[in-house]
Write a protein that holds these residues in place. Structure first.
Motif, PDB file in Angstrom:
ATOM      1  N   MET A   3       0.826  -1.207   0.000  1.00  0.00           N
ATOM      2  CA  MET A   3       0.000   0.000   0.000  1.00  0.00           C
ATOM      3  C   MET A   3       0.860   1.258   0.000  1.00  0.00           C
ATOM      4  N   ASP A   4       1.892   1.260   0.854  1.00  0.00           N
ATOM      5  CA  ASP A   4       2.743   2.452   0.951  1.00  0.00           C
ATOM      6  C   ASP A   4       3.529   2.680  -0.329  1.00  0.00           C
ATOM      7  N   LEU A   5       3.814   1.610  -1.036  1.00  0.00           N
ATOM      8  CA  LEU A   5       4.586   1.712  -2.264  1.00  0.00           C
ATOM      9  C   LEU A   5       3.735   2.215  -3.422  1.00  0.00           C
ATOM     10  N   LEU A   6       2.477   1.786  -3.478  1.00  0.00           N
ATOM     11  CA  LEU A   6       1.626   2.051  -4.645  1.00  0.00           C
ATOM     12  C   LEU A   6       0.777   3.314  -4.520  1.00  0.00           C
ATOM     13  N   TRP A   7       0.460   3.726  -3.287  1.00  0.00           N
ATOM     14  CA  TRP A   7      -0.445   4.870  -3.128  1.00  0.00           C
ATOM     15  C   TRP A   7       0.134   5.901  -2.171  1.00  0.00           C
ATOM     16  N   GLU A   8       0.007   7.167  -2.569  1.00  0.00           N
ATOM     17  CA  GLU A   8       0.472   8.269  -1.733  1.00  0.00           C
ATOM     18  C   GLU A   8      -0.438   8.412  -0.513  1.00  0.00           C
ATOM     19  N   PRO A   9       0.088   8.965   0.589  1.00  0.00           N
ATOM     20  CA  PRO A   9      -0.752   9.197   1.774  1.00  0.00           C
ATOM     21  C   PRO A   9      -1.919  10.118   1.436  1.00  0.00           C
ATOM     22  N   GLY A  10      -3.034   9.892   2.079  1.00  0.00           N
ATOM     23  CA  GLY A  10      -4.201  10.736   1.848  1.00  0.00           C
ATOM     24  C   GLY A  10      -5.480   9.926   1.864  1.00  0.00           C
ATOM     25  N   SER A  11      -6.604  10.605   1.618  1.00  0.00           N
ATOM     26  CA  SER A  11      -7.913   9.949   1.695  1.00  0.00           C
ATOM     27  C   SER A  11      -8.070   8.865   0.639  1.00  0.00           C
ATOM     28  N   HIS A  12      -7.444   9.043  -0.546  1.00  0.00           N
ATOM     29  CA  HIS A  12      -7.576   8.031  -1.600  1.00  0.00           C
ATOM     30  C   HIS A  12      -6.944   6.721  -1.148  1.00  0.00           C
ATOM     31  N   LYS A  13      -5.792   6.810  -0.500  1.00  0.00           N
ATOM     32  CA  LYS A  13      -5.132   5.605   0.001  1.00  0.00           C
ATOM     33  C   LYS A  13      -6.017   4.916   1.039  1.00  0.00           C
ATOM     34  N   TYR A  14      -6.668   5.702   1.871  1.00  0.00           N
ATOM     35  CA  TYR A  14      -7.578   5.140   2.875  1.00  0.00           C
ATOM     36  C   TYR A  14      -8.723   4.396   2.198  1.00  0.00           C
ATOM     37  N   ASN A  15      -9.295   4.991   1.141  1.00  0.00           N
ATOM     38  CA  ASN A  15     -10.388   4.347   0.415  1.00  0.00           C
ATOM     39  C   ASN A  15      -9.923   3.061  -0.247  1.00  0.00           C
ATOM     40  N   VAL A  16      -8.733   3.106  -0.858  1.00  0.00           N
ATOM     41  CA  VAL A  16      -8.189   1.929  -1.533  1.00  0.00           C
ATOM     42  C   VAL A  16      -8.005   0.790  -0.536  1.00  0.00           C
ATOM     43  N   SER A  17      -7.486   1.107   0.638  1.00  0.00           N
ATOM     44  CA  SER A  17      -7.287   0.092   1.675  1.00  0.00           C
ATOM     45  C   SER A  17      -8.604  -0.575   2.043  1.00  0.00           C
ATOM     46  N   SER A  18      -9.663   0.243   2.116  1.00  0.00           N
ATOM     47  CA  SER A  18     -10.989  -0.279   2.414  1.00  0.00           C
ATOM     48  C   SER A  18     -11.487  -1.182   1.284  1.00  0.00           C
ATOM     49  N   PHE A  19     -11.264  -0.745   0.029  1.00  0.00           N
ATOM     50  CA  PHE A  19     -11.671  -1.547  -1.126  1.00  0.00           C
ATOM     51  C   PHE A  19     -11.003  -2.922  -1.099  1.00  0.00           C
ATOM     52  N   ILE A  20      -9.683  -2.923  -0.919  1.00  0.00           N
ATOM     53  CA  ILE A  20      -8.923  -4.164  -0.943  1.00  0.00           C
ATOM     54  C   ILE A  20      -9.370  -5.094   0.187  1.00  0.00           C
ATOM     55  N   GLY A  21      -9.624  -4.505   1.342  1.00  0.00           N
ATOM     56  CA  GLY A  21     -10.101  -5.312   2.471  1.00  0.00           C
ATOM     57  C   GLY A  21     -11.436  -5.972   2.174  1.00  0.00           C
ATOM     58  N   GLU A  22     -12.337  -5.232   1.514  1.00  0.00           N
ATOM     59  CA  GLU A  22     -13.646  -5.798   1.164  1.00  0.00           C
ATOM     60  C   GLU A  22     -13.495  -6.933   0.163  1.00  0.00           C
ATOM     61  N   LEU A  23     -12.648  -6.757  -0.835  1.00  0.00           N
ATOM     62  CA  LEU A  23     -12.455  -7.803  -1.846  1.00  0.00           C
ATOM     63  C   LEU A  23     -11.821  -9.046  -1.226  1.00  0.00           C
ATOM     64  N   ASP A  24     -10.893  -8.848  -0.306  1.00  0.00           N
ATOM     65  CA  ASP A  24     -10.266  -9.973   0.385  1.00  0.00           C
ATOM     66  C   ASP A  24     -11.300 -10.745   1.198  1.00  0.00           C
ATOM     67  N   GLU A  25     -12.224 -10.002   1.798  1.00  0.00           N
ATOM     68  CA  GLU A  25     -13.295 -10.638   2.578  1.00  0.00           C
ATOM     69  C   GLU A  25     -14.184 -11.498   1.675  1.00  0.00           C
ATOM     70  N   ILE A  26     -14.509 -10.976   0.496  1.00  0.00           N
ATOM     71  CA  ILE A  26     -15.359 -11.732  -0.438  1.00  0.00           C
ATOM     72  C   ILE A  26     -14.675 -13.033  -0.862  1.00  0.00           C
ATOM     73  N   LEU A  27     -13.357 -12.983  -1.024  1.00  0.00           N
ATOM     74  CA  LEU A  27     -12.592 -14.167  -1.444  1.00  0.00           C
ATOM     75  C   LEU A  27     -12.163 -15.012  -0.240  1.00  0.00           C
ATOM     76  N   PHE A  28     -12.662 -14.674   0.946  1.00  0.00           N
ATOM     77  CA  PHE A  28     -12.381 -15.418   2.182  1.00  0.00           C
ATOM     78  C   PHE A  28     -10.886 -15.465   2.502  1.00  0.00           C
TER      79      PHE A  28
END
Length: 266
Positions: free
Chosen positions: A1-26
């Motif tokens: 995450m730190d490598l691909l996205w700059e600090p800020g609200s977008h990075k926070y949203n991306v982290s949330s997105f990835i977490g949701e997708l990981d949850e769907i894939l168990f």
């Protein structure tokens, strides 16, 4: 995450997105990300009520992450990510009377929240851009935004009331709005919109201030290219969503057609 996205609200949203997708894939481990896994994600997101536009944003984050993993040799195969067709729905923006009522209700809850709303609607800044603004970056009557969604910085001039909204902030902090916590601001916004009769409108979210800024520029006769630069859109296509608001520009076409018609009948 730190490598691909700059600090800020977008990075926070991306982290949330990835977490949701990981949850769907168990949280399953894999060496190949297959088309079947991608289809399963899209189907699950649709069942959760996600629009195609929202799914596209979440898959864009996933695609960027997987491409990096593939480049590093952590996974072998990748599916083809195809952008889903998005509806070009009506863009909601605040009418002047709605702005007056909503801002008054927000000012009653928090003076800094009210000034923040004025700043956002007159600069078109995203929430994270406004909160991340530092005093040392402000250049007279202009403000630069460094931590932007697409990574491209931009600078916009201030209206008189936006400048006053900044000047009233606490100079002992890093920036005029750095003390604002997004979650608390959104909670105050939602309470205020309920109080002024806008609670039933799902599009009346803080991002509507950015839409309102763009719509006022276009309706005021500012050309689309300048609006693109003002908002910091990466592509003109994103700004073209507001182009229909400049319908007054078409009025100059009528005399030309009427003149041609008169010539034809002679």
């Amino acid at each position: 995450m730190d490598l691909l996205w700059e600090p800020g609200s977008h990075k926070y949203n991306v982290s949330s997105f990835i977490g949701e997708l990981d949850e769907i894939l168990f949280g399953a481990a894999f060496s190949d990300f297959t088309d079947e896994m991608l289809d399963r994600l899209i189907g699950a997101l649709r069942k959760r009520g996600n629009s195609n536009a929202t799914i596209n944003r979440k898959l864009a984050a996933l695609s960027k992450l997987l491409r990096k993993a593939h480049k590093m040799g952590d996974i072998r195969g990748l599916p083809e990510f195809q952008r889903l067709k998005e509806k070009a729905g009506r863009i909601r923006f605040l009418e002047p009377d709605e702005e007056t009522r909503l801002f008054a209700a927000i000012f009653e809850k928090s003076e800094i929240y009210g000034r923040f709303c004025i700043f956002l609607i007159d600069t078109g800044a995203r929430l994270g851009e406004g909160i991340g603004l530092h005093w040392q970056d402000i250049q007279g009557d202009r403000v630069p935004f460094w931590l932007t969604k697409n990574g491209r910085s931009r600078s916009v001039p201030l209206t008189e009331r936006a400048a006053l909204a900044l000047q009233a902030s606490d100079r002992t902090r890093r920036g005029p709005f750095t003390s604002i916590v997004q979650a608390k601001f959104r909670a105050a916004w939602n309470e205020a919109k309920q109080e002024v009769g806008l609670g039933a409108e799902p599009d009346v979210v803080p991002h509507i201030l950015r839409h309102t800024c763009a719509s006022r520029l276009v309706q005021g006769g500012i050309d689309i290219r300048r609006v693109q630069t003002w908002l910091g859109h990466q592509t003109l296509q994103m700004t073209m969503r507001y182009a229909h608001l400049a319908s007054g520009d078409l009025d100059i076409c009528v005399p030309i057609l009427e003149r041609a018609a008169r010539t034809e009948t002679k």
